[in-house]
Design a protein around this motif. Structure first.
Motif: not given
Length: 494
Positions: A262-273
């Motif tokens: 398990t390497n990297h994580v990042n956050i996305v906000h879009n129309a679905n949440g």
């Protein structure tokens, strides 16, 4: 007049609702910014940068058409960088960017440096040398400081965000892995690569205000949600991703089993949440989780050894660096499908997406063609007796050309946890015969490891490249038995 007034009122209500809907989309905010920050639509002014560890380059990609602009060369390949008179950077690895999107900070582990690069001109405007083996660097939200995790020591080097000179240090447990600020700039969250502890630091006075217990010691990457409510970090040694409350008392909210390497994580906000995207090297996937109930909503096959990941300025895409495929992959976040793959330099590590990085012009200045940075041979290894046509290959191997030499990197999985192994060369394709050791390694608790070696390896293991008179050899992985290779458990796929 009454009908006209009613019609006018209806139009007003509709317009208000439409503007409200638009504002909800246009003011979503993407990591690392706050939720109140406006989304920025993808354009030719944007750039995706990847730090490439073995070509010592930074690739520059235009996301509007997903084409490589070129690479910024920070150093030379091996063995030129072994010279005592060598001046370039070595093991280009980590990356962050300034809040005004005009500067990227690039960390080189081997030369203990942070290179500050102007995004408009692709020129290095300053190099700051810090302590042993820095890992990642990121600006605070106000742009006044750059925090550099010095993983080979026990502190975060705090640089002035304008002069780039060190102003103070934040002492941590040995091996700080990465830090990220809360979107409001109040806290700095520092995870560790050697100790099971995340430190929470007050940015204003650099004082410790909280601690979070990591469920295992090795954290390479950390991200904060734009709403300021959660912090996500990965644990490469055990294949887990941990989430804690971004506010005091910083309680752990969830521990997820995400997979080996398990390497990297990042956050996305879009129309679905709002979603967390996690790169999982051993499975060659990106896994997607909701941030409200932590449910997994997608698994995206992406290619060999996904590493760094970063969202576009509007959250419509995430970009993933494929460490053992020398490529950058674009994912549509509404469909969670791969929509493009771009060839880039060798062994991409950190990835950042910088909206409006190039306000004017084509932004090609001071970049070079891919050249030698794009020359790599890709192999795979399978369990002894398995058919590559019917069984998935648990171990990918990349041979990164450095001229006459290659850097070998194997992403080994499917092995026994916490067990010593040998990566070697066998006389025969089935692993029988004499085994010459290339590298010894210990698997992590998930039965995985990243294994490196250097030499003229391609010339003996790749058909058609053997020097006349040289005997063909085959890559194998075998357990160590009394310090020597035992019976192979994985062999090179033919």
């Amino acid at each position: 007049m009454k009908r006209a007034t009613l019609f006018s009122s209806a139009l007003t209500v509709f317009a208000t609702a439409a503007l409200s809907a638009i504002s909800q989309v246009a003011w979503a905010g993407q990591a690392p910014g706050p939720a109140s920050a406006p989304d920025i639509a993808i354009s030719h002014h944007d750039r995706v940068y990847a730090a490439e560890q073995f070509s010592n380059t930074v690739s520059v990609t235009d996301p509007a058409d997903n084409k490589l602009v070129g690479v910024i060369r920070l150093g030379d390949p091996s063995p030129g960088n072994f010279s005592p008179l060598y001046k370039g950077q070595v093991l280009v690895h980590g990356m962050g960017f300034s809040p005004d999107h005009r500067t990227i900070a690039v960390v080189s582990i081997g030369s203990n440096s942070v290179s500050f690069i102007d995004t408009q001109t692709n020129t290095v405007k300053h190099v700051t040398y810090v302590g042993r083996a820095p890992h990642e660097a990121f600006f605070t939200p106000d742009g006044n400081e750059v925090w550099v995790t010095v993983r080979g020591e026990n502190y975060v080097s705090v640089l002035d965000g304008h002069t780039f000179e060190e102003k103070t240090r934040v002492i941590t447990p040995a091996g700080p892995g990465m830090q990220i600020s809360s979107p409001d700039g109040k806290y700095g969250y520092i995870c560790s690569s050697f100790n099971p502890e995340v430190d929470v630091i007050s940015v204003a006075d650099h004082k410790l205000v909280g601690k979070v217990t990591q469920v295992s010691p090795f954290c390479p990457n950390i991200a904060a949600t734009p709403d300021g409510k959660q912090v996500w970090f990965t644990l490469k040694d055990t294949g887990k991703t941990q989430v804690f409350d971004a506010r005091s008392p910083f309680a752990t909210l969830k521990v997820l089993d995400t997979g080996p390497i398990t390497n990297h994580v990042n956050i996305v906000h879009n129309a679905n949440g709002t979603f967390a995207y996690v790169t999982v090297g051993g499975l060659n996937q990106v896994k997607v989780f909701r941030t409200d109930d932590f449910s997994q909503v997608a698994t995206i096959p992406v290619g060999k050894l996904p590493h760094g990941i970063w969202p576009s300025g509007d959250g419509s895409r995430v970009y993933v660096g494929l460490e053992n495929a020398d490529a950058l992959t674009a994912i549509d976040t509404l469909t969670n499908k791969v929509i493009a793959t771009v060839p880039i330099g060798q062994a991409p590590q950190a990835v950042t997406y910088v909206p409006n990085a190039v306000p004017e012009g084509d932004g090609t200045q001071n970049t070079q063609p891919l050249g030698l940075a794009g020359e790599t041979t890709h192999l795979s290894m399978v369990p002894v007796g398995a058919s590559p046509a019917t069984d998935s290959a648990p171990t990918s191997v990349a041979l990164f050309d450095q001229g006459l030499l290659q850097v070998l990197q194997a992403s080994a999985t499917g092995l026994q946890p916490k067990t010593p192994y040998v990566l070697g060369l066998s006389d025969n394709a089935d692993g029988s015969g004499n085994i010459e050791s290339l590298a010894r390694f210990m698997t992590n608790p998930a039965g995985s490891a990243i294994v490196n070696a250097i030499g003229q390896i391609r010339q003996v293991v790749v058909p058609g490249t053997n020097t006349a008179g040289d005997k063909r050899r085959y890559l194998v992985i075998a357990p160590q038995v009394s310090g020597k290779p035992g019976a192979p458990v994985q062999v090179q796929a033919l």
